[in-house]
Design a protein around this motif. Structure first.
Motif, PDB file in Angstrom:
ATOM      1  N   THR A  70       6.797  12.961 -32.994  1.00  0.00           N
ATOM      2  CA  THR A  70       6.342  12.620 -31.644  1.00  0.00           C
ATOM      3  C   THR A  70       4.907  12.110 -31.648  1.00  0.00           C
ATOM      4  O   THR A  70       4.589  11.106 -31.002  1.00  0.00           O
ATOM      5  N   SER A  71       4.038  12.779 -32.387  1.00  0.00           N
ATOM      6  CA  SER A  71       2.635  12.390 -32.407  1.00  0.00           C
ATOM      7  C   SER A  71       2.450  11.012 -33.034  1.00  0.00           C
ATOM      8  O   SER A  71       1.712  10.167 -32.498  1.00  0.00           O
ATOM      9  N   LEU A  72       3.115  10.760 -34.157  1.00  0.00           N
ATOM     10  CA  LEU A  72       2.977   9.456 -34.799  1.00  0.00           C
ATOM     11  C   LEU A  72       3.606   8.349 -33.952  1.00  0.00           C
ATOM     12  O   LEU A  72       3.115   7.215 -33.947  1.00  0.00           O
ATOM     13  N   PHE A  73       4.673   8.661 -33.237  1.00  0.00           N
ATOM     14  CA  PHE A  73       5.267   7.664 -32.341  1.00  0.00           C
ATOM     15  C   PHE A  73       4.271   7.259 -31.257  1.00  0.00           C
ATOM     16  O   PHE A  73       4.089   6.066 -30.973  1.00  0.00           O
ATOM     17  N   ILE A  74       3.607   8.246 -30.665  1.00  0.00           N
ATOM     18  CA  ILE A  74       2.621   7.942 -29.629  1.00  0.00           C
ATOM     19  C   ILE A  74       1.480   7.125 -30.212  1.00  0.00           C
ATOM     20  O   ILE A  74       1.026   6.122 -29.621  1.00  0.00           O
ATOM     21  N   HIS A  98       8.650  -5.955 -22.048  1.00  0.00           N
ATOM     22  CA  HIS A  98       8.905  -4.750 -22.842  1.00  0.00           C
ATOM     23  C   HIS A  98       7.655  -3.902 -23.066  1.00  0.00           C
ATOM     24  O   HIS A  98       7.697  -2.672 -22.921  1.00  0.00           O
ATOM     25  N   SER A  99       6.550  -4.515 -23.445  1.00  0.00           N
ATOM     26  CA  SER A  99       5.351  -3.735 -23.775  1.00  0.00           C
ATOM     27  C   SER A  99       4.828  -2.977 -22.561  1.00  0.00           C
ATOM     28  O   SER A  99       4.339  -1.842 -22.685  1.00  0.00           O
ATOM     29  N   PHE A 100       4.910  -3.577 -21.399  1.00  0.00           N
ATOM     30  CA  PHE A 100       4.440  -2.904 -20.187  1.00  0.00           C
ATOM     31  C   PHE A 100       5.264  -1.652 -19.921  1.00  0.00           C
ATOM     32  O   PHE A 100       4.708  -0.575 -19.648  1.00  0.00           O
ATOM     33  N   TRP A 101       6.589  -1.766 -20.014  1.00  0.00           N
ATOM     34  CA  TRP A 101       7.442  -0.607 -19.748  1.00  0.00           C
ATOM     35  C   TRP A 101       7.354   0.408 -20.882  1.00  0.00           C
ATOM     36  O   TRP A 101       7.495   1.617 -20.636  1.00  0.00           O
ATOM     37  N   LEU A 102       7.110  -0.049 -22.110  1.00  0.00           N
ATOM     38  CA  LEU A 102       6.908   0.894 -23.211  1.00  0.00           C
ATOM     39  C   LEU A 102       5.627   1.692 -23.013  1.00  0.00           C
ATOM     40  O   LEU A 102       5.581   2.898 -23.305  1.00  0.00           O
ATOM     41  N   ALA A 155       6.437   4.380 -20.464  1.00  0.00           N
ATOM     42  CA  ALA A 155       7.202   5.491 -21.047  1.00  0.00           C
ATOM     43  C   ALA A 155       6.321   6.367 -21.927  1.00  0.00           C
ATOM     44  O   ALA A 155       6.424   7.600 -21.900  1.00  0.00           O
ATOM     45  N   THR A 156       5.429   5.755 -22.710  1.00  0.00           N
ATOM     46  CA  THR A 156       4.538   6.533 -23.576  1.00  0.00           C
ATOM     47  C   THR A 156       3.551   7.348 -22.755  1.00  0.00           C
ATOM     48  O   THR A 156       3.246   8.500 -23.085  1.00  0.00           O
ATOM     49  N   GLY A 157       3.033   6.775 -21.678  1.00  0.00           N
ATOM     50  CA  GLY A 157       2.124   7.526 -20.813  1.00  0.00           C
ATOM     51  C   GLY A 157       2.799   8.717 -20.170  1.00  0.00           C
ATOM     52  O   GLY A 157       2.219   9.809 -20.084  1.00  0.00           O
ATOM     53  N   VAL A 158       4.030   8.531 -19.706  1.00  0.00           N
ATOM     54  CA  VAL A 158       4.779   9.654 -19.124  1.00  0.00           C
ATOM     55  C   VAL A 158       5.034  10.728 -20.181  1.00  0.00           C
ATOM     56  O   VAL A 158       4.921  11.932 -19.902  1.00  0.00           O
TER      57      VAL A 158
END
Length: 321
Positions: A59-63, A246-250, A253-256
């Motif tokens: 999870t951390s590396l994904f963020i 895509h980048s905007f919605w990604l 999702a990452t912020g949430v």
């Protein structure tokens, strides 16, 4: 059909189509190496903590990789259409092609792909990069010198300083502020990971929520381009406008995800602080020391008799004196 088959001898050959961003590839490879390195230590972790550590690492590396990669992607906003348009200047040849505009934080990508790809005895498959990090005028002049197709030059001209649309001012400043807040979010992400390895889990949760806040700020900065009158691109028989991609919605999702993780960490720290510290393997050394059982011990009887008899002998000697 000209003698040179529509390839002018005083221009360089056409560029090949864009395959994959080298910067994104480097970022992904770096984080993959980090992920593999951390996952290799999982067999040394006992019990249920192994699953928690694996979840934390992934999870951390994904963020982290998403925050860094969002600075270099070119699909924060996109627009595309399929139309019939003139292909080159000083030529009446018309081609059927799909034209795409991909907006990033540092520039734009303009794509042109023929339908079919082979038309006019050549391959129509372009992906040109125009960066406004320094000045887009230089890239536009190079595109003119190369004799790129008219649809690409038309879209690039809309982002120059002399364009009446003024798109360069909207997108460049919004992209700069969005990139700055994303790098700040990346710094907060690193601080949060450091705090998660220390007995201050509560502040780690706060930093995760701060990370989410800066990601949302970057989205708000980029979204200001939609508050101004949009410039409609009209090419041939088709027209289009840029929309969130895509980048905007990604980023959303990452912020949430960061906000949820931070909220859960803070909530659990208030409700069950000892359990959360035990789960993150921090601040539990003292408790482990208190629970250590040394088992049964045996004392040497000869050594015990020698210790107890020595004071008595000394007392007897003193009485005789």
């Amino acid at each position: 059909m000209t003698f040179y088959d529509d390839i002018y001898p005083f221009y360089p050959l056409q560029r090949t189509s864009f395959i994959f961003s080298g910067q994104l590839l480097t970022i992904i490879l770096v984080f993959l190496v980090l992920a593999v390195s951390f996952l290799l230590i999982l067999p040394g972790i006992r019990g249920k903590s192994r699953l928690l550590w694996m979840f934390r690492i992934i999870t951390s590396l994904f963020i982290g990789v998403v925050i860094v990669a969002l600075n270099f992607t070119n699909d924060w906003a996109e627009a595309r259409t399929t139309t019939n348009a003139t292909y080159k200047s000083f030529s009446s040849a018309v081609v059927s092609a799909e034209i795409g505009l991909h907006v990033g934080l540092y520039g734009i990508n303009v794509t042109l792909r023929g339908s079919p790809v082979m038309q006019l005895n050549e391959t129509i498959d372009y992906n040109e990069v125009f960066s406004w990090q320094d000045s887009i005028e230089k890239d536009y002049e190079e595109a003119l010198e190369k004799g790129l197709p008219n649809p690409i030059l038309y879209i690039a001209e809309k982002f120059t300083l002399n364009s009446p649309c003024g798109l360069i001012f909207q997108y460049r400043y919004s992209g700069r502020y969005a990139s700055a807040t994303l790098w700040t979010a990346f710094c907060c992400w690193m601080v949060a990971n450091i705090l998660l390895s220390m007995p201050v889990i509560l502040y780690a949760g706060y930093m995760m929520m701060v990370t989410a806040g800066f990601i949302f700020f970057s989205m708000a900065s980029f979204s200001t381009i939609m508050n101004l009158p949009q410039c409609i691109f009209s090419i041939g028989t088709g027209s289009f406008e840029a929309e969130y991609s895509h980048s905007f919605w990604l980023a959303l999702a990452t912020g949430v995800l960061c906000a949820v993780i931070g909220f859960l960490v803070v909530l659990l720290e208030w409700l069950i602080p000892e359990k959360i510290k035990e789960a993150f393997s921090v601040g539990v050394d003292s408790y482990e020391d208190d629970d250590i059982c040394y088992g049964e011990g045996y004392l040497n009887s000869i050594f015990h008799e020698g210790v107890t008899s020595t004071p008595l002998t000394s007392v007897v000697n003193l009485e005789h004196i």
